[in-house]
Design an enzyme around this catalytic site. Structure first.
Site, PDB file in Angstrom:
ATOM      1  N   LYS A 200      39.641  43.994  40.463  1.00 35.43           N
ATOM      2  CA  LYS A 200      40.701  43.582  39.540  1.00 35.43           C
ATOM      3  C   LYS A 200      40.818  44.597  38.402  1.00 35.43           C
ATOM      4  CE  LYS A 200      41.838  39.766  36.476  1.00 35.43           C
ATOM      5  NZ  LYS A 200      41.452  38.454  35.993  1.00 35.43           N
TER       6      LYS A 200
ATOM      7  N   GLU B 276      29.624  49.432  39.969  1.00 38.61           N
ATOM      8  CA  GLU B 276      29.095  49.379  41.333  1.00 38.61           C
ATOM      9  C   GLU B 276      30.200  49.728  42.342  1.00 38.61           C
ATOM     10  OE1 GLU B 276      28.836  47.151  38.970  1.00 38.61           O
ATOM     11  OE2 GLU B 276      26.948  46.046  39.025  1.00 38.61           O
TER      12      GLU B 276
ATOM     13  N   GLY C 277      38.655  36.572  38.938  1.00 28.32           N
ATOM     14  CA  GLY C 277      38.031  37.207  40.106  1.00 28.32           C
ATOM     15  C   GLY C 277      37.442  36.192  41.073  1.00 28.32           C
ATOM     16  N   ARG C 278      36.757  35.181  40.546  1.00 27.41           N
ATOM     17  CA  ARG C 278      36.074  34.222  41.426  1.00 27.41           C
ATOM     18  C   ARG C 278      37.020  33.197  42.047  1.00 27.41           C
ATOM     19  NH1 ARG C 278      34.474  34.201  36.238  1.00 27.41           N
ATOM     20  NH2 ARG C 278      34.923  32.396  34.929  1.00 27.41           N
TER      21      ARG C 278
ATOM     22  N   GLU D  59      29.355  31.160  37.104  1.00 20.64           N
ATOM     23  CA  GLU D  59      30.048  32.105  36.227  1.00 20.64           C
ATOM     24  C   GLU D  59      31.131  31.369  35.430  1.00 20.64           C
ATOM     25  OE1 GLU D  59      30.694  36.669  36.912  1.00 20.64           O
ATOM     26  OE2 GLU D  59      32.476  35.670  37.659  1.00 20.64           O
TER      27      GLU D  59
ATOM     28  N   HIS E  40      13.164  23.498  57.123  1.00 22.89           N
ATOM     29  CA  HIS E  40      11.862  24.064  57.488  1.00 22.89           C
ATOM     30  C   HIS E  40      11.368  25.019  56.415  1.00 22.89           C
ATOM     31  CE1 HIS E  40      12.177  22.189  61.400  1.00 22.89           C
ATOM     32  NE2 HIS E  40      13.466  22.472  61.310  1.00 22.89           N
TER      33      HIS E  40
ATOM     34  N   LYS F 200      25.855  44.689  31.216  1.00 19.27           N
ATOM     35  CA  LYS F 200      26.657  45.832  31.691  1.00 19.27           C
ATOM     36  C   LYS F 200      26.601  46.978  30.693  1.00 19.27           C
ATOM     37  CE  LYS F 200      30.468  43.612  34.178  1.00 19.27           C
ATOM     38  NZ  LYS F 200      31.892  43.324  34.166  1.00 19.27           N
TER      39      LYS F 200
HETATM   40  O1  LIG Z   1      37.077  42.764  40.535  1.00 23.52           O
HETATM   41  P1  LIG Z   1      36.270  43.452  39.496  1.00 23.52           P
HETATM   42  O2  LIG Z   1      37.065  43.745  38.256  1.00 23.52           O
HETATM   43  O3  LIG Z   1      35.621  44.695  40.036  1.00 23.52           O
HETATM   44  O4  LIG Z   1      35.115  42.488  39.020  1.00 23.52           O
HETATM   45  C1  LIG Z   1      34.125  42.047  39.914  1.00 23.52           C
HETATM   46  C2  LIG Z   1      33.342  40.905  39.348  1.00 23.52           C
HETATM   47  O5  LIG Z   1      32.714  41.299  38.142  1.00 23.52           O
HETATM   48  C3  LIG Z   1      32.775  40.248  37.174  1.00 23.52           C
HETATM   49  O6  LIG Z   1      33.722  40.587  36.234  1.00 23.52           O
HETATM   50  C4  LIG Z   1      31.448  40.029  36.529  1.00 23.52           C
HETATM   51  O7  LIG Z   1      31.003  41.210  35.980  1.00 23.52           O
HETATM   52  C5  LIG Z   1      33.227  39.042  37.988  1.00 23.52           C
HETATM   53  O8  LIG Z   1      33.832  38.086  37.204  1.00 23.52           O
HETATM   54  C6  LIG Z   1      34.139  39.683  38.981  1.00 23.52           C
HETATM   55  O9  LIG Z   1      34.393  38.834  40.068  1.00 23.52           O
END
Ligand SMILES: O=P(O)(O)OC[C@H]1O[C@](O)(CO)[C@@H](O)[C@@H]1O
Length: 549
Positions: free
Chosen positions: A206, A212, A267-268, A353, A384, A512
């Site tokens: 987004k 990452e 995002g979620r 979150e 188990h 972060k």
């Molecule tokens: O889609 P993006 O901006 O890479 O964010 C990935 C994820 O990182 C977060 O912002 C958390 O750091 C989540 O809310 C989100 O789903």
């Protein structure tokens, strides 16, 4: 605004919680032959049984009163009507607009959101068909066989969970892979068997700033260019899903291949948007629409069903009752359908979150327990492993048991074995077995008195452990859409009940920021003086071992 704890319904619930502590569900079932009918709801494709909770009519009545006291229905309508209920970010919350199959217009800032969504869906459909039918070609003219989705959090968990759950419905026109971890091991493993000429990357972010994801996207670019040797290949092998068109374009993605995201989609909650592209590529666009339709059905139910028959509302109320009032601070998600093996990971982000916060939307410190920590695993594997804890630990963990009447991959005899465990576990967690029964059982098995005295306390199961059962007809795009939307609305209702801003995530920012600084230190000779001594020494140790290696 009146604090939640000052509301008369809240005060009544506090008293009821004290009274209910001495009550066993076995007695509640014995006293009421209609308990299952009273505390279960049948929706098309899904049965929700919540009778195995430590509740009675009075508790439900006060929980429903609480909904009135907090003006829940009004808040719900505000969400659907595009009001800016994401208070700290001043944004609307409109993931429901992404699956608004009624196509009724939704106005936001003078724009019709429904039109924007339809336009984005048309863009997705065209692309999905091109790729699946082999018209989209890589740099050497070959068709695409493999999709690699690069994204993390909401840009990974939703689509990957759904892809796994609906594998059975894939015609394997393409193979879909996911890379979320910045640990190079994952991207190395995913790319190793793939032919760069036939791979399409979706950079799903987004913000298009997530470290990452950008690190993995850059590595993927290098991997492609090693083979293509020409930067123009990027346009044929990379598409993006992002609200940050500028960054995505600068990365080298052609503007036509940037799929829309909006600030009103968290995002979620985004798998219904173009973040769901890997799902649509895997299953075909029609099945992606069926997923949206399932969610839309629950959106309708959530808006129209009276509160006492409203599944997401009840799910939230029960969570509140269990965590805030009865003090059960974690909750297990226990799917019995192999297809749902990623559900608990997905719901961890969705719920924790969203509502893992301790300040109210008015900025006040919240004094009561809010939402439970969410964890879980396929139930049958859990049996188990950790079910011992569920049955006999002195921490009570309410569980959501999720299963299907029909398996999507029936194998003679398997499903009945699976489902007999599904039903047995919630029964055992509820009824337990008392010392008298244990002793009688040991005696019947011919054990002597000494052995009986020794073993009896260990074999007692107190029971009275709450569970919800969600029984689906079968996993399908539609029922999965329903299930996910139920949890999404549950999370929304929890936020309103607790006065929590469910749609921001400030808590992820601190780490972060620190990581960005530490990365600079790891790559240089300096270690900042500002760290605490533990962190400083950990960094020094890491660097010294690395230098010796
Ligand atoms: O889609 P993006 O901006 O890479 O964010 C990935 C994820 O990182 C977060 O912002 C958390 O750091 C989540 O809310 C989100 O789903």
């Amino acid at each position: 605004m009146t604090s939640r704890t000052e509301l008369s319904s809240w005060k009544s619930l506090t008293i009821l919680a004290k009274n209910m502590q001495s009550i066993h569900m076995n007695d509640l079932f014995s006293a009421d032959a209609d308990r299952f009918d009273k505390f279960s709801i049948k929706l098309p494709n899904i049965l929700f049984d919540y009778s195995k909770n430590i509740i009675d009519d009075a508790v439900i009545e006060q929980l429903l009163n609480l909904c009135k006291d907090v003006d829940l229905e009004n808040w719900r309508d505000k969400m659907f009507n595009a009001e800016r209920i994401n208070l700290t970010e001043n944004r609307a919350v409109l993931h429901t607009a992404l699956r608004n199959r009624s196509k009724k217009s939704i106005e936001l800032d003078g724009e019709n959101v429904t039109e924007q969504v339809e336009c984005a869906l048309a863009h997705m459909e065209e692309f999905v068909n091109q790729v699946r039918q082999g018209q989209w070609k890589g740099y050497s003219g070959k068709r695409i066989t493999d999709i690699v989705n690069i994204g993390v959090g909401g840009s990974n968990l939703g689509p990957q969970m759904v892809t796994e759950a609906l594998k059975h419905y894939s015609d394997q026109s393409v193979n879909v892979h996911y890379v979320s971890n910045v640990d190079g091991a994952q991207i190395t493993e995913v790319l190793a068997p793939l032919n760069p000429e036939k791979v399409l990357f979706i950079v799903s972010s987004k913000t298009f700033t997530t470290t990452e994801t950008m690190t993995n996207a850059n590595t993927a670019t290098q991997w492609l260019l090693k083979s293509a040797n020409d930067k123009s290949a990027i346009a044929k092998h990379f598409v993006a899903v992002s609200a940050n068109v500028k960054n995505a374009t600068e990365f080298g993605i052609h503007p036509d291949n940037i799929f829309s995201m909006w600030d009103w989609v968290g995002g979620r909650f985004s798998l219904w948007s173009a973040i769901g592209l890997p799902i649509a590529l895997d299953l075909g666009f029609d099945k992606f629409i069926e997923l949206l339709e399932g969610a839309f059905d629950i959106d309708e139910h959530f808006q129209q069903a009276p509160l006492k028959e409203n599944v997401p509302v009840l799910m939230a109320l029960l969570s509140l009752w269990n965590c805030t009032f009865l003090g059960f601070k974690s909750q297990a998600i226990l799917p019995y359908d192999q297809t749902l093996h990623m559900l608990s990971a997905y719901l961890q982000q969705a719920e924790m979150e969203s509502n893992g916060k301790s300040v109210s939307w008015e900025g006040d410190k919240i004094s009561y327990p809010t939402v439970p920590s969410i964890w879980g695993e396929l139930g049958i594997n859990g049996q188990h492993a950790f079910y011992q804890y569920l049955h006999q630990s002195n921490n009570i963990v309410p569980g959501d048991f999720i299963g299907s009447v029909e398996s999507v991959t029936p194998v003679a005899g398997h499903h009945e074995t699976l489902m007999s465990n599904f039903f047995a576990q919630t029964q055992a967690l509820m009824t337990g077995v008392n010392e008298e029964q244990v002793r009688a059982d040991l005696k019947a098995k011919g054990r002597n008195q000494e052995v009986i005295d020794k073993l009896a306390p260990h074999k007692v199961h107190e029971g009275n452990r709450p569970t919800n059962t969600l029984l689906l007809s079968q996993i399908s795009p539609k029922t999965l859409g329903q299930l996910i939307a139920m949890y999404e609305h549950k999370i929304f209702v929890q936020g309103i009940l607790l006065q929590i801003c469910s749609f921001d995530q400030w808590g992820v920012e601190l780490g972060k920021g620190l990581a960005a600084n530490i990365e600079t230190e790891l790559l240089s000779n300096n270690v900042s003086q500002s760290h605490d001594s533990s962190t400083a020494n950990l960094i020094k140790f890491y660097k010294s071992v690395k230098q010796q290696a």
